[in-house]
Design a protein around this motif. Sequence first.
Motif, PDB file in Angstrom:
ATOM      1  N   PRO A   1       6.462   2.595   1.436  1.00  0.00           N
ATOM      2  CA  PRO A   1       5.173   1.883   1.382  1.00  0.00           C
ATOM      3  C   PRO A   1       5.135   0.775   2.447  1.00  0.00           C
ATOM      4  N   ILE A   2       3.937   0.265   2.704  1.00  0.00           N
ATOM      5  CA  ILE A   2       3.784  -0.763   3.744  1.00  0.00           C
ATOM      6  C   ILE A   2       2.865  -1.867   3.230  1.00  0.00           C
ATOM      7  N   GLN A   3       3.116  -3.108   3.683  1.00  0.00           N
ATOM      8  CA  GLN A   3       2.228  -4.203   3.292  1.00  0.00           C
ATOM      9  C   GLN A   3       0.968  -4.182   4.158  1.00  0.00           C
ATOM     10  N   ASN A   4      -0.128  -4.654   3.581  1.00  0.00           N
ATOM     11  CA  ASN A   4      -1.429  -4.599   4.246  1.00  0.00           C
ATOM     12  C   ASN A   4      -1.406  -5.260   5.619  1.00  0.00           C
ATOM     13  N   LYS A   5      -0.751  -6.410   5.742  1.00  0.00           N
ATOM     14  CA  LYS A   5      -0.772  -7.129   7.028  1.00  0.00           C
ATOM     15  C   LYS A   5      -0.050  -6.328   8.124  1.00  0.00           C
ATOM     16  N   LYS A   6       1.037  -5.625   7.749  1.00  0.00           N
ATOM     17  CA  LYS A   6       1.767  -4.827   8.742  1.00  0.00           C
ATOM     18  C   LYS A   6       0.961  -3.587   9.138  1.00  0.00           C
ATOM     19  N   LEU A   7       0.314  -2.967   8.164  1.00  0.00           N
ATOM     20  CA  LEU A   7      -0.520  -1.796   8.439  1.00  0.00           C
ATOM     21  C   LEU A   7      -1.666  -2.173   9.382  1.00  0.00           C
TER      22      LEU A   7
ATOM     23  N   GLN B   1       0.860  -1.176   0.000  1.00  0.00           N
ATOM     24  CA  GLN B   1       0.000   0.000   0.000  1.00  0.00           C
ATOM     25  C   GLN B   1       0.901   1.233   0.000  1.00  0.00           C
ATOM     26  N   SER B   2       0.934   1.870  -1.160  1.00  0.00           N
ATOM     27  CA  SER B   2       1.726   3.085  -1.300  1.00  0.00           C
ATOM     28  C   SER B   2       0.860   4.244  -0.819  1.00  0.00           C
ATOM     29  N   TRP B   3       1.110   4.656   0.407  1.00  0.00           N
ATOM     30  CA  TRP B   3       0.272   5.607   1.121  1.00  0.00           C
ATOM     31  C   TRP B   3       0.920   6.993   1.108  1.00  0.00           C
ATOM     32  N   ILE B   4       0.133   7.991   1.494  1.00  0.00           N
ATOM     33  CA  ILE B   4       0.671   9.339   1.696  1.00  0.00           C
ATOM     34  C   ILE B   4      -0.190  10.057   2.727  1.00  0.00           C
ATOM     35  N   HIS B   5       0.446  10.776   3.638  1.00  0.00           N
ATOM     36  CA  HIS B   5      -0.261  11.563   4.644  1.00  0.00           C
ATOM     37  C   HIS B   5      -0.903  12.769   3.957  1.00  0.00           C
ATOM     38  N   ILE B   6      -2.077  13.161   4.397  1.00  0.00           N
ATOM     39  CA  ILE B   6      -2.796  14.291   3.804  1.00  0.00           C
ATOM     40  C   ILE B   6      -1.931  15.559   3.743  1.00  0.00           C
ATOM     41  N   ASP B   7      -1.113  15.789   4.782  1.00  0.00           N
ATOM     42  CA  ASP B   7      -0.248  16.987   4.784  1.00  0.00           C
ATOM     43  C   ASP B   7       0.775  16.940   3.656  1.00  0.00           C
ATOM     44  N   ASP B   8       1.239  15.734   3.317  1.00  0.00           N
ATOM     45  CA  ASP B   8       2.243  15.612   2.258  1.00  0.00           C
ATOM     46  C   ASP B   8       1.648  15.702   0.861  1.00  0.00           C
ATOM     47  N   ILE B   9       0.432  15.204   0.665  1.00  0.00           N
ATOM     48  CA  ILE B   9      -0.162  15.352  -0.676  1.00  0.00           C
ATOM     49  C   ILE B   9      -0.433  16.837  -0.937  1.00  0.00           C
ATOM     50  N   VAL B  10      -0.881  17.547   0.099  1.00  0.00           N
ATOM     51  CA  VAL B  10      -1.077  19.000  -0.034  1.00  0.00           C
ATOM     52  C   VAL B  10       0.275  19.682  -0.255  1.00  0.00           C
ATOM     53  N   GLY B  11       1.276  19.232   0.498  1.00  0.00           N
ATOM     54  CA  GLY B  11       2.627  19.786   0.365  1.00  0.00           C
ATOM     55  C   GLY B  11       3.197  19.606  -1.026  1.00  0.00           C
ATOM     56  N   ILE B  12       2.955  18.448  -1.631  1.00  0.00           N
ATOM     57  CA  ILE B  12       3.453  18.175  -2.985  1.00  0.00           C
ATOM     58  C   ILE B  12       2.771  19.081  -4.008  1.00  0.00           C
ATOM     59  N   TYR B  13       1.452  19.248  -3.889  1.00  0.00           N
ATOM     60  CA  TYR B  13       0.752  20.163  -4.809  1.00  0.00           C
ATOM     61  C   TYR B  13       1.296  21.585  -4.677  1.00  0.00           C
ATOM     62  N   MET B  14       1.534  22.029  -3.444  1.00  0.00           N
ATOM     63  CA  MET B  14       2.069  23.379  -3.220  1.00  0.00           C
ATOM     64  C   MET B  14       3.473  23.510  -3.812  1.00  0.00           C
ATOM     65  N   PHE B  15       4.281  22.478  -3.640  1.00  0.00           N
ATOM     66  CA  PHE B  15       5.658  22.463  -4.154  1.00  0.00           C
ATOM     67  C   PHE B  15       5.661  22.558  -5.684  1.00  0.00           C
ATOM     68  N   ILE B  16       4.786  21.780  -6.327  1.00  0.00           N
ATOM     69  CA  ILE B  16       4.674  21.789  -7.798  1.00  0.00           C
ATOM     70  C   ILE B  16       4.161  23.144  -8.283  1.00  0.00           C
ATOM     71  N   LEU B  17       3.154  23.668  -7.582  1.00  0.00           N
ATOM     72  CA  LEU B  17       2.545  24.939  -7.956  1.00  0.00           C
ATOM     73  C   LEU B  17       3.540  26.095  -7.839  1.00  0.00           C
ATOM     74  N   GLN B  18       4.196  26.181  -6.680  1.00  0.00           N
ATOM     75  CA  GLN B  18       5.067  27.331  -6.418  1.00  0.00           C
ATOM     76  C   GLN B  18       6.367  27.297  -7.217  1.00  0.00           C
ATOM     77  N   ASN B  19       6.798  26.094  -7.602  1.00  0.00           N
ATOM     78  CA  ASN B  19       8.034  25.976  -8.393  1.00  0.00           C
ATOM     79  C   ASN B  19       7.760  25.756  -9.877  1.00  0.00           C
ATOM     80  N   GLN B  20       6.483  25.773 -10.240  1.00  0.00           N
ATOM     81  CA  GLN B  20       6.030  25.565 -11.623  1.00  0.00           C
ATOM     82  C   GLN B  20       6.745  24.372 -12.274  1.00  0.00           C
TER      83      GLN B  20
END
Length: 301
Positions: free
Chosen positions: A231-237, A200-219
């Motif tokens: 990433p983490i396997q389902n059984k470990k999560l 499961q390739s996961w991402i914290h909500i703060d980081d997905i927002v952070g990535i959009y801001m990074f892409i936006l501000q640096n064009q």
Amino acid sequence: MKKVLITGATGLIGSKLAKACLHAGIEVNYLTTSKEKIEKTEKYKGFYWNPKEGKIDSEAFEGVTAIINLVGATIAKRWTSSYKKVIIESRVESMKLIYNTLENIEHDVSHFISASGVNIYPNSETKLYTEESEEVDDNFLAKVVVAWEKAATKFKNLGMEVTKVRTGMVLAKNDGALPKLVQPIKLGLGAPLGDGNQWQSWIHIDDIVGIYMFILQNQIEGIFNAVAPNPIQNKKLTKLIANHYGSPLWLPNVPAFALKLILGEMYVLVVEGQLVSSKKIEELGYRFKFYNIEPALQDLL
């Protein structure tokens, strides 16, 4: 960067992204299909659109230099043949309407940033996928992503830089995948899904927002995987969430065939997974707040 137009601005990612833009001094225009959700403040303005009927308020584009496109019907709803159509059309038709509008008005938009999904990559427990990987899965979700990205690429014809953000499983406190994972575990009914080995390739909500801001501000343009570095396997999560709540995992794994009976074709969401690399965005300078799942869960649970 003075003003951005966001579609899907009232959703899980969009609402937090709009706040981050305003905090950074970027004005936000947003498109909504609900007239009740139209706000008009000095820095945050809503405009009505209805992609099904081909209606859009072209004033939404005034002064806008970048568009962040997050609109799309949820995939976490049973995929009947009619709902599959809704999933694709909500993504493709909405972009077509924006494209046709921009073609016919004067505007300053130079950057089109669109959501996409890691579901384009085939299910694998061993292969690490990067943005250069050419393999494409043959299931419904991959077809959605291909159509989604094709519609985004078209904006290059208008002389824009185009960015596609292939998003993993977004973890947030009260919405998205995490509350659905937590609920049965809290009730003492938790168990790994399928064989539990799926990534499961996961991402914290703060980081997905952070990535959009990074892409936006640096064009920045191009394709980027928006997933945490580990990433983490389902059984470990499942085990980590159970440990957090002190809930025993006494049930056997939920077999794939049972999940298919319950969820239909949508069962691939929980029994299949991809090991996805975040290296490309990191090499450009994005620093994740949450590299590992343990602090992310601590923060959200």
